[in-house]
Design a protein around this motif. Structure first.
Motif, PDB file in Angstrom:
ATOM      1  N   ALA A 145       0.839  -1.209   0.000  1.00 33.80           N
ATOM      2  CA  ALA A 145       0.000   0.000   0.000  1.00 33.80           C
ATOM      3  C   ALA A 145       0.867   1.250   0.000  1.00 33.80           C
ATOM      4  N   THR A 146       1.940   1.213   0.797  1.00 35.36           N
ATOM      5  CA  THR A 146       2.856   2.360   0.851  1.00 35.36           C
ATOM      6  C   THR A 146       3.492   2.600  -0.513  1.00 35.36           C
ATOM      7  N   THR A 147       3.868   1.514  -1.201  1.00 34.89           N
ATOM      8  CA  THR A 147       4.491   1.638  -2.534  1.00 34.89           C
ATOM      9  C   THR A 147       3.530   2.292  -3.520  1.00 34.89           C
ATOM     10  N   LYS A 148       2.248   1.890  -3.476  1.00 34.78           N
ATOM     11  CA  LYS A 148       1.261   2.484  -4.386  1.00 34.78           C
ATOM     12  C   LYS A 148       1.075   3.966  -4.090  1.00 34.78           C
ATOM     13  N   LEU A 149       0.995   4.318  -2.800  1.00 32.06           N
ATOM     14  CA  LEU A 149       0.858   5.729  -2.445  1.00 32.06           C
ATOM     15  C   LEU A 149       2.086   6.523  -2.880  1.00 32.06           C
ATOM     16  N   PHE A 150       3.265   5.951  -2.670  1.00 31.49           N
ATOM     17  CA  PHE A 150       4.510   6.627  -3.045  1.00 31.49           C
ATOM     18  C   PHE A 150       4.596   6.826  -4.562  1.00 31.49           C
ATOM     19  N   ALA A 151       4.133   5.813  -5.308  1.00 34.35           N
ATOM     20  CA  ALA A 151       4.175   5.926  -6.788  1.00 34.35           C
ATOM     21  C   ALA A 151       3.266   7.051  -7.259  1.00 34.35           C
ATOM     22  N   GLY A 152       2.058   7.151  -6.687  1.00 34.81           N
ATOM     23  CA  GLY A 152       1.140   8.229  -7.073  1.00 34.81           C
ATOM     24  C   GLY A 152       1.688   9.584  -6.709  1.00 34.81           C
ATOM     25  N   MET A 153       2.287   9.688  -5.530  1.00 29.25           N
ATOM     26  CA  MET A 153       2.828  10.968  -5.079  1.00 29.25           C
ATOM     27  C   MET A 153       4.008  11.401  -5.943  1.00 29.25           C
ATOM     28  N   MET A 154       4.904  10.462  -6.289  1.00 34.71           N
ATOM     29  CA  MET A 154       6.054  10.805  -7.124  1.00 34.71           C
ATOM     30  C   MET A 154       5.611  11.211  -8.526  1.00 34.71           C
ATOM     31  N   LEU A 168      -6.537   4.422  -5.680  1.00 31.16           N
ATOM     32  CA  LEU A 168      -7.357   4.251  -4.473  1.00 31.16           C
ATOM     33  C   LEU A 168      -8.070   2.900  -4.415  1.00 31.16           C
ATOM     34  N   PRO A 169      -8.672   2.420  -5.529  1.00 34.17           N
ATOM     35  CA  PRO A 169      -9.307   1.088  -5.453  1.00 34.17           C
ATOM     36  C   PRO A 169      -8.309   0.006  -5.050  1.00 34.17           C
ATOM     37  N   GLY A 170      -7.096   0.070  -5.636  1.00 35.77           N
ATOM     38  CA  GLY A 170      -6.072  -0.932  -5.280  1.00 35.77           C
ATOM     39  C   GLY A 170      -5.641  -0.812  -3.830  1.00 35.77           C
ATOM     40  N   ILE A 171      -5.522   0.471  -3.399  1.00 35.30           N
ATOM     41  CA  ILE A 171      -5.115   0.689  -1.999  1.00 35.30           C
ATOM     42  C   ILE A 171      -6.189   0.168  -1.045  1.00 35.30           C
ATOM     43  N   TRP A 172      -7.474   0.430  -1.378  1.00 29.11           N
ATOM     44  CA  TRP A 172      -8.556  -0.042  -0.520  1.00 29.11           C
ATOM     45  C   TRP A 172      -8.597  -1.575  -0.480  1.00 29.11           C
ATOM     46  N   LYS A 173      -8.336  -2.220  -1.601  1.00 31.10           N
ATOM     47  CA  LYS A 173      -8.284  -3.693  -1.610  1.00 31.10           C
ATOM     48  C   LYS A 173      -7.197  -4.195  -0.657  1.00 31.10           C
ATOM     49  N   ILE A 174      -6.040  -3.515  -0.687  1.00 28.78           N
ATOM     50  CA  ILE A 174      -4.937  -3.911   0.207  1.00 28.78           C
ATOM     51  C   ILE A 174      -5.328  -3.707   1.667  1.00 28.78           C
TER      52      ILE A 174
END
Length: 639
Positions: free
Chosen positions: A86-95, A108-114
């Motif tokens: 989840a952290t990796t997905k958030l970091f990728a979006g932020m970068m 967000l859908p992927g993060i919510w699934k995690i």
């Protein structure tokens, strides 16, 4: 042989069991017990195998505990890696936003699934942990339940010599404290050991899947951690040992002063008592402060070592992230694993100490269970029973010694007919009480035989044999309960009228009725809310109600005043009519009226006859009798 409530050596807990921290198993989050003194077993492997034998009936449940522990720990260990995704997905979006990519969005859908998956892992892990604890509680309690039953049955089969040669505190400590120590370890430490080992292995596997190089860096800090733990534990060990010793001395002093507080006040020794308390308390403070300080430093030192490891992991991990060889989420997960790694190591080391102490406790319990038992009773159906006992007692060629190579009684012959009163006198150590122990088969004769109504007592069940006797001893024994229950102790199914009648015969009814609750008055643990004389009257009433065929009176009126003695003597004379009575070192009046007086010395009967016959002989009894005259008055013959 004397009845006792205790000898003051009852098991007093003077602190946490050896090997346990002050906050329970592992204290201070698994750190505090590292320096506690550990009691070690003499035969660790043998005792461990025997203790494991008690767990065999529960092996299926233990297997289920192991499986649920593995599953619970596995789900818990896997969670940081999922959180890292989840952290990796958030970091990728932020970068992407930072780099100005107009198509960059947070998944967000992927993060919510995690997040949902992660929550499920936590829930499933908790469920398996709950099942594990539930099953282990049942395993531990059933195992200890069976062990307690064995200990209880064993205590009922041990000969009197076992109790005579050990303090009550030592016996109760094995039956209570040591069994509780085993119970606590099975309930708490065993499951903690399983989960700690699985956590260590699981964390290592997960760290290796993320980065073997970072794992190597973390493992390089282990030797430093072990040095820190070993050094702190070694230093605190001696302080904990001193602390336990001083705590035991303090408890002993307080117990001694409390039990004898009247004497302390009577002799004005309060200041000296307080001064001694202050000195011991000061030493306890010093030892306790040092022990807790040194052991309390283990956690900060471990944190320091861990932080050094985190520093290297962060630096190396950051470089690896910039080079794209590892994701930032995996670095986050790795740091979480690093934090999870150190605690199980310390817990495992601490539990190893606890297990040492537990095996030592198990060894003490097994020593009790292996003690030599009484000679077995006659088999059911083949044992002799006296339906209408008359009370004839005969000893023929009896030899007995507490040690095989030191006989106390040799070739003793006594023939007592029903209804006779036999007085036994002699100096201390002559064997008077030993003779009673042999009659009731508390000890087995080394040679010869003892018969009741012509039946060898070894052919009777001990319970049946002892039901033929009623005892009134110098040392009274009353239990915590009502006066009514204490009087009725020796006979089942008695009526209220019979209890009151027995109390009247013992001249106890009057003082009982003056108490606030009468026969419902509850005696405290030591029956100290009654005088010594009143307690003696209740034991006499108990013997009267039991209506035995044979009486044993050992200084039965020594604790009552002269006027009460006259009343009791009348009741005793009425009670002894038609019954065989053995009167040990009794009042002079009883001895003078006895049908037969046995004079014992060094385990042998040196004289026997009536009072007048023995006086006429001018021997040992005559000297003993004449020594009781002081200024024209007569004193009781004492043992």
């Amino acid at each position: 042989m004397s009845e006792q409530r205790g000898n003051g050596n009852g098991p007093a807990r003077t602190g946490p069991p050896p090997g346990r921290g002050p906050m329970g198993p592992g204290g201070m989050g698994g750190m505090g017990g590292m320096g506690m003194p550990v009691q070690k077993a003499k035969n660790f492997k043998g005792t461990l195998r025997r203790l494991a034998g008690y767990l065999k009936p529960q092996r299926m449940k233990l297997l289920a505990v192991l499986v649920t522990a593995i599953l619970s720990t596995a789900f818990s260990i896997y969670s940081p890696k999922v959180l890292g995704q989840a952290t990796t997905k958030l970091f990728a979006g932020m970068m992407g936003r930072i780099n100005g990519d107009p198509n960059a969005n947070f998944d967000l859908p992927g993060i919510w699934k995690i997040v949902v998956f992660l929550a499920s892992l936590y829930v499933v892990s908790s469920v398996f942990s709950y099942i594990q604890q539930f099953l282990m509680a049942g395993v531990a309690q059933k195992t200890v339940y069976g062990m307690r039953n064995e200990v209880n049955e064993k205590l009922g089969k041990l000969p009197l010599k076992y109790y005579d040669s050990r303090t009550h505190g030592e016996i109760l400590s094995r039956a209570v404290n040591d069994v509780d120590n085993i119970s606590n370890t099975l309930q708490q430490s065993l499951t903690q050991l399983i989960t700690s080992v699985i956590t260590i292995l699981g964390v290592i596997v997960m760290m290796l899947t993320i980065s073997p190089w970072l794992t190597l860096i973390l493992l390089l800090t282990l030797p430093l951690s072990m040095v820190v733990i070993r050094g702190a534990a070694k230093r605190s060990q001696k302080h904990f040992k001193t602390q336990q010793m001083e705590l035991g001395m303090l408890n002993g002093h307080v117990e001694e002063m409390y039990s004898g507080h009247k004497i302390v006040k009577a002799y004005g020794q309060e200041e000296i008592s307080v001064e001694k308390f202050d000195k011991i308390n000061e030493r306890l403070y010093e030892a306790g402060w040092r022990a807790q300080f040194v052991s309390g430093n283990i956690m900060p030192l471990m944190n320091m070592v861990s932080n050094i490891g985190y520093m290297f992991i962060s630096v190396v991990g950051g470089i690896m992230v910039t080079r794209g060889s590892i994701s930032i989420g995996n670095i986050q997960a790795f740091i979480q694993y690093a934090r999870q790694f150190s605690m199980p190591l310390v817990q495992t080391a601490n539990i190893a100490n606890i297990i040492q102490s537990t095996i030592a406790s198990a060894e003490r319990v097994f020593e009790l269970l292996d003690e030599e038992e009484e000679v077995p009773d006659a088999a059911e159906g083949s044992d002799a029973k006296l339906a209408s006992p008359k009370g004839d007692v005969a000893l023929k060629g009896v030899n007995f010694g507490y040690k095989e190579d030191a006989m106390l009684i040799e070739n003793m012959d006594i023939d007592v007919r029903s209804g006779q009163t036999v007085a036994i006198v002699g100096p201390t150590g002559a064997g008077k009480t030993t003779l009673v122990n042999l009659l009731m088969r508390f000890y087995e004769v080394n040679g010869g035989s003892i018969t009741v109504d012509g039946v060898d007592i070894t052919r009777m069940q001990r319970g049946h044999l002892r039901s033929l006797f009623g005892m009134v001893l110098q040392d009274t024994w009353l239990f915590n309960g009502t006066i009514r229950d204490n009087i009725a102790y020796g006979r089942l199914g008695v009526t209220e009228e019979e209890i009151v009648e027995a109390a009247r015969a013992a001249h106890a009814d009057h003082f009982i009725r003056t108490l606030p609750e009468g026969y419902d008055t509850v005696l405290n643990e030591e029956a100290s809310n009654l005088s010594q004389g009143q307690r003696q009257l209740l034991t006499i009433a108990r013997a009267i109600l039991a209506d035995p065929a044979i009486l044993i009176l050992d200084e039965a009126t020594s604790s009552v005043d002269t006027r009460t003695e006259v009343h009791i003597q009348k009741a005793m004379n009425q009670l002894m009519q038609g019954r065989t009575s053995f009167v040990i070192a009794h009042r002079l009046s009883t001895i003078r009226d006895a049908d037969l007086i046995l004079v014992m010395n060094h385990g042998s009967i040196i004289e026997k006859g009536t009072h007048n016959e023995l006086l006429a002989q001018g021997g040992f009894y005559a000297d003993l009798y004449n020594s009781q005259f002081v200024g024209g008055g007569m004193k009781q013959i004492v043992s």
